[in-house]
Scaffold this motif. Structure first.
Motif, mmCIF file in Angstrom:
data_model
loop_
_atom_site.group_PDB
_atom_site.id
_atom_site.type_symbol
_atom_site.label_atom_id
_atom_site.label_comp_id
_atom_site.label_asym_id
_atom_site.label_seq_id
_atom_site.Cartn_x
_atom_site.Cartn_y
_atom_site.Cartn_z
ATOM 1 N N UNK A 225 13.061 8.556 6.621
ATOM 2 C CA UNK A 225 11.517 7.761 5.996
ATOM 3 C C UNK A 225 11.848 6.556 4.990
ATOM 4 N N UNK A 226 10.746 5.262 5.045
ATOM 5 C CA UNK A 226 11.101 4.428 4.749
ATOM 6 C C UNK A 226 10.748 4.954 3.120
ATOM 7 N N UNK A 227 9.858 5.826 2.516
ATOM 8 C CA UNK A 227 10.331 6.305 1.129
ATOM 9 C C UNK A 227 11.268 7.187 0.479
ATOM 10 N N UNK A 228 11.521 7.304 1.243
ATOM 11 C CA UNK A 228 13.213 8.651 0.817
ATOM 12 C C UNK A 228 13.788 7.649 0.185
ATOM 13 N N UNK B 145 1.494 15.744 2.989
ATOM 14 C CA UNK B 145 0.793 15.312 4.008
ATOM 15 C C UNK B 145 1.139 13.527 3.825
ATOM 16 N N UNK B 146 1.869 13.241 2.247
ATOM 17 C CA UNK B 146 2.598 11.455 2.355
ATOM 18 C C UNK B 146 4.080 11.441 2.815
ATOM 19 N N UNK B 147 4.237 12.879 3.328
ATOM 20 C CA UNK B 147 5.888 12.811 4.013
ATOM 21 C C UNK B 147 6.814 12.907 3.342
ATOM 22 N N UNK C 32 0.816 -1.027 -0.199
ATOM 23 C CA UNK C 32 -0.061 0.306 0.063
ATOM 24 C C UNK C 32 0.820 1.607 -0.388
ATOM 25 N N UNK C 33 2.208 1.315 0.780
ATOM 26 C CA UNK C 33 2.745 2.565 0.893
ATOM 27 C C UNK C 33 3.137 2.548 -0.510
ATOM 28 N N UNK C 34 4.010 1.264 -1.194
ATOM 29 C CA UNK C 34 4.552 1.799 -1.884
ATOM 30 C C UNK C 34 3.637 2.382 -3.163
ATOM 31 N N UNK C 35 2.744 1.776 -3.187
ATOM 32 C CA UNK C 35 1.577 1.511 -4.357
ATOM 33 C C UNK C 35 1.325 3.447 -4.119
ATOM 34 N N UNK C 36 1.277 3.856 -2.953
ATOM 35 C CA UNK C 36 0.399 5.675 -2.941
ATOM 36 C C UNK C 36 1.669 6.572 -2.891
ATOM 37 N N UNK C 37 3.002 6.277 -2.729
ATOM 38 C CA UNK C 37 3.461 6.464 -3.393
ATOM 39 C C UNK C 37 3.663 6.866 -4.528
ATOM 40 N N UNK C 38 3.981 5.928 -5.591
ATOM 41 C CA UNK C 38 3.885 5.378 -6.766
ATOM 42 C C UNK C 38 2.104 6.191 -7.641
ATOM 43 N N UNK C 39 1.675 6.633 -7.191
ATOM 44 C CA UNK C 39 0.763 7.157 -7.381
ATOM 45 C C UNK C 39 1.149 8.491 -7.071
#
Length: 116
Positions: free
Chosen positions: A83-86, A62-64, A11-18
């Protein structure tokens, strides 16, 4: 197999890609990866209204993915370096060729912009 450190959920990867699937946000993140920008600079660089730029920045914040710094009436944004998204975001941004025509046009515009 051990999980990767700072791994994201599907879900986190999907949100980031979106979020990064929007060309404006993707290129905005590419610029923000190099330095901090004021909202007014981004408005001029992307030739968009302030509310339009602010909407993109709000989603990224908002997504960090970006951080905000206030200085008087000005708001400055930069990529959020933790954060993990970085790691995912940096990996995606590295895929954009520095010779990309759109990116080069944006970088040329940034030279002529001043908020102060």
């Amino acid at each position: 197999m051990e999980p990767q450190q700072n791994a994201l959920s599907s879900e986190g990867v999907s949100q980031c890609l979106k979020l990064l699937s929007d060309p404006t946000r993707l290129l905005m993140m590419k610029l923000l990866a190099d330095k901090e920008y004021c909202v007014c600079e981004l408005t001029a660089i992307f030739d968009m209204s302030q509310p339009g730029i602010s909407q993109h920045l709000r989603k990224l914040k908002n997504a960090g993915l970006v951080r905000e710094r206030r200085e008087g009436q000005w708001r400055y944004y930069a990529i959020h370096p933790s954060g993990p998204e970085y790691t995912l975001v940096r990996s995606i941004l590295r895929q954009i060729d520095e010779k990309d025509g759109v990116l080069q046009t944006l970088r040329l515009k940034e030279v002529t912009v001043s908020c102060r």
